[in-house]
Design a protein around this motif. Structure first.
Motif, PDB file in Angstrom:
ATOM      1  N   VAL A 196      44.720  49.281  39.469  1.00  0.00           N
ATOM      2  CA  VAL A 196      43.823  50.081  38.641  1.00  0.00           C
ATOM      3  C   VAL A 196      42.516  49.314  38.396  1.00  0.00           C
ATOM      4  CG1 VAL A 196      45.626  51.430  37.538  1.00  0.00           C
ATOM      5  CG2 VAL A 196      44.953  49.235  36.539  1.00  0.00           C
ATOM      6  N   ARG A 197      42.520  48.040  38.776  1.00  0.00           N
ATOM      7  CA  ARG A 197      41.307  47.225  38.614  1.00  0.00           C
ATOM      8  C   ARG A 197      40.576  47.095  39.951  1.00  0.00           C
ATOM      9  NH1 ARG A 197      44.025  42.135  35.895  1.00  0.00           N
ATOM     10  NH2 ARG A 197      45.886  43.060  36.812  1.00  0.00           N
ATOM     11  N   PRO A 198      39.280  47.255  39.972  1.00  0.00           N
ATOM     12  CA  PRO A 198      38.563  47.174  41.245  1.00  0.00           C
ATOM     13  C   PRO A 198      38.698  45.793  41.892  1.00  0.00           C
ATOM     14  CG  PRO A 198      37.051  47.577  39.388  1.00  0.00           C
ATOM     15  CD  PRO A 198      38.403  47.524  38.820  1.00  0.00           C
ATOM     16  N   GLY A 199      38.837  45.790  43.220  1.00  0.00           N
ATOM     17  CA  GLY A 199      38.877  44.518  43.958  1.00  0.00           C
ATOM     18  C   GLY A 199      40.215  43.801  43.886  1.00  0.00           C
ATOM     19  N   VAL A 200      41.183  44.434  43.266  1.00  0.00           N
ATOM     20  CA  VAL A 200      42.492  43.772  43.127  1.00  0.00           C
ATOM     21  C   VAL A 200      43.520  44.503  43.994  1.00  0.00           C
ATOM     22  CG1 VAL A 200      44.353  43.216  41.498  1.00  0.00           C
ATOM     23  CG2 VAL A 200      41.951  42.963  40.805  1.00  0.00           C
ATOM     24  N   GLU A 201      44.365  43.709  44.649  1.00  0.00           N
ATOM     25  CA  GLU A 201      45.449  44.276  45.457  1.00  0.00           C
ATOM     26  C   GLU A 201      46.784  43.803  44.892  1.00  0.00           C
ATOM     27  OE1 GLU A 201      44.437  42.522  49.130  1.00  0.00           O
ATOM     28  OE2 GLU A 201      42.968  44.062  49.666  1.00  0.00           O
TER      29      GLU A 201
END
Ligand code: ADP
Length: 478
Positions: free
Chosen positions: A126-131
């Motif tokens: 749900v956080r950008p740039g996080v996998e």
């Protein structure tokens, strides 16, 4: 007579005391003498498994496949010989025992393949740039405690997944039947596993078993056995936060509706209640018969039960082997007395009989006109003893079937699709069988029960991964 040793840290080790393995079909026949591990050896086995833990956790899945596949191949190649040993020490018939040995081989083959199929998941965050990566990892050191009634299949269905998912093992088999466990340990010892990954300690439950429950280096315990010991496993493991899984008793109902194919219903009851001398946790011990078909069913079943050939497990033609030992025989007799005193009608069997060789022989017993609240219908007897209970109709039959502290397996014989469908939904058992005996399962699908029969995640098939792995959720920001 040479003594079969324990296997600790890649070495065969002896001990001061021995366990004598006696053939229940012929108590003059000593199957073997087995080194009795003590508390210190149990601790050495745990230390060896703990030392091997990190490297096996990181082991290559091809290596795991190769070892498990080699074990399966050897068991299958030697199934007749292993079956003979099993029948000799436990008392189930040769065909049953050979089938069990083959099953152990198939289980190792199955989990060899599963080692190659350990899967994870990849999810967006749900956080950008996080996998997010979700993976399964080995739990660590697993203590495996097994009962006497399936001396090779139950160890196989615990040891194989434990190893496949990267755990190290300390295996404590039932001291009553150490022969099959030792033979399995011998095969595993030659499969190419690194030292310490698999350890075998034959010993008493209260001594060696208890060490496995209490030692903080044992991360998980898989147990199959009695309800009483299962409670002790649960208490000890939860007190120190170890993972545990319990498979315990059953009081499995088989419902027969008046519309059933009666020949098949009788065959299901005969197999489910009496084969393997009734010493299966999935045995059909409560036969719940629709009243309008009750007497016809009982007549047909009684004839079949009286025709069963009870004898030496190793003799061709034997259908029912001996009871496993004197203690179990005494328990069966005690329950026959309890049933009679409760007012149940013993229509056949329950006699102690003699054969050419001295053994624990009893004729299969059938009680009729019992009530579901009698002790013989509440408590697991674990012998060749079944009861019939009358039910007015399907609804009453299902209510009786579910009214039990257990919930392992439940069966229904019917030709009605509606009844079959409803039963699958309403049964409070972990395994539901329609037009089949309550005992007899496949090895590639989950095994386990509800209520007092089981605790924890399921055994067997790919569902075994739940117990033998722990889930890791990894977040990565790039
Ligand atoms: P059964 O009636 O089948 O013998 P048990 O529950 O007594 O059932 O035994 C099942 C397994 O549990 C056996 O390997 C036995 O040695 C082991 N066991 C018995 N008591 C304990 C205990 N206190 N702690 C750990 N294992 C135990």
């Amino acid at each position: 007579m040479s003594v079969f040793q324990n296997y600790i840290g890649g070495k065969w080790v002896s001990s001061g005391a021995q366990i004598r393995n006696i053939n229940p079909s012929d108590t003059d026949d000593i199957v073997g003498e087995y080194a009795r591990a003590d508390k210190d050896q149990a601790e050495e086995a745990i230390a060896a498994a703990a030392a091997a833990r990190e490297s096996w956790r990181r082991s290559n899945i091809q290596q795991r496949f190769d070892c498990l596949d080699a074990i399966g191949t050897e068991i299958l190649a030697r199934k007749e010989e292993l079956g003979r040993l099993l029948a000799r020490e436990e008392g189930k018939t040769l065909p049953e025992a050979t089938g069990e040995a083959a099953r152990a081989g198939q289980i190792f083959k199955f989990f060899a393949g599963e080692a190659l199929r350990i899967q994870g998941e990849f999810q967006s965050s749900v956080r950008p740039g996080v996998e997010i990566e979700i993976s399964r990892e080995a739990v660590g050191v697993v203590g495996i405690i097994t009962p006497w009634n399936f001396p090779i299949a139950i160890p196989a269905w615990k040891i194989a997944p434990a190893l496949a998912y990267g755990n190290t093992v300390v295996f404590k088999p039932a001291e009553l039947v150490p022969g099959s466990a030792w033979a399995l340990g011998d095969i595993i010892s030659r499969s190419g596993l690194p030292d310490g990954v698999f350890n075998l300690v034959v010993g008493a439950g209260r001594e060696v078993g208890q060490v496995l429950l209490d030692d903080p280096r044992v991360n998980a315990v898989s147990f199959t056995g009695s309800v009483g010991t299962g409670g002790a496993v649960a208490a000890a493991c939860s007190a120190r936060g170890a993972k545990f899984q319990l498979e315990m008793g059953g009081k499995n109902p088989l419902i027969v509706l008046a519309d059933a194919d009666m020949d098949n219903a009788v065959a299901c009851a005969l197999n489910g209640a009496y084969f393997s001398t009734g010493q299966r946790c999935t045995a059909s011990s409560r036969l719940i018969i629709e009243t309008s078909a009750h007497d016809q069913f009982v007549d047909a079943l009684k004839t079949k039960v009286e025709g069963l050939v009870v004898g030496n497990a190793l003799d061709e033609g034997t259908q029912i082997g001996p009871v496993v030992d004197q203690r179990q025989l005494d328990q069966n007799i005690r329950y026959l007395d309890i049933g009679k005193s409760e007012g149940a009608d013993l229509v056949c069997g329950g006699d102690l009989i003699e054969r050419e060789t001295p053994g624990f022989y009893m004729t299969p017993a059938l009680f009729t006109d019992t009530k579901n609240d009698m002790r013989i219908n509440r408590e697991e007897i674990f012998g060749p003893v079944a009861t019939t209970i009358r039910a007015a109709d399907f609804d009453e039959a299902v209510a009786i079937a579910n009214e039990t502290p257990f919930g392992l397996s439940a069966g229904l014989c019917t030709t009605s699709l509606k009844a079959a469908t409803q039963f699958k939904r309403e049964s409070r058992a972990g395994m539901v069988m329609v037009n089949l005996p309550t005992a007899g399962v496949d090895y590639h699908v989950p095994f386990g029960g509800a209520k007092g029969s089981s605790f924890g995640s399921r055994e067997q098939g790919r569902y075994a991964a739940e117990f033998y792995t722990t889930v890791k959720t990894a977040y990565l920001s790039s």
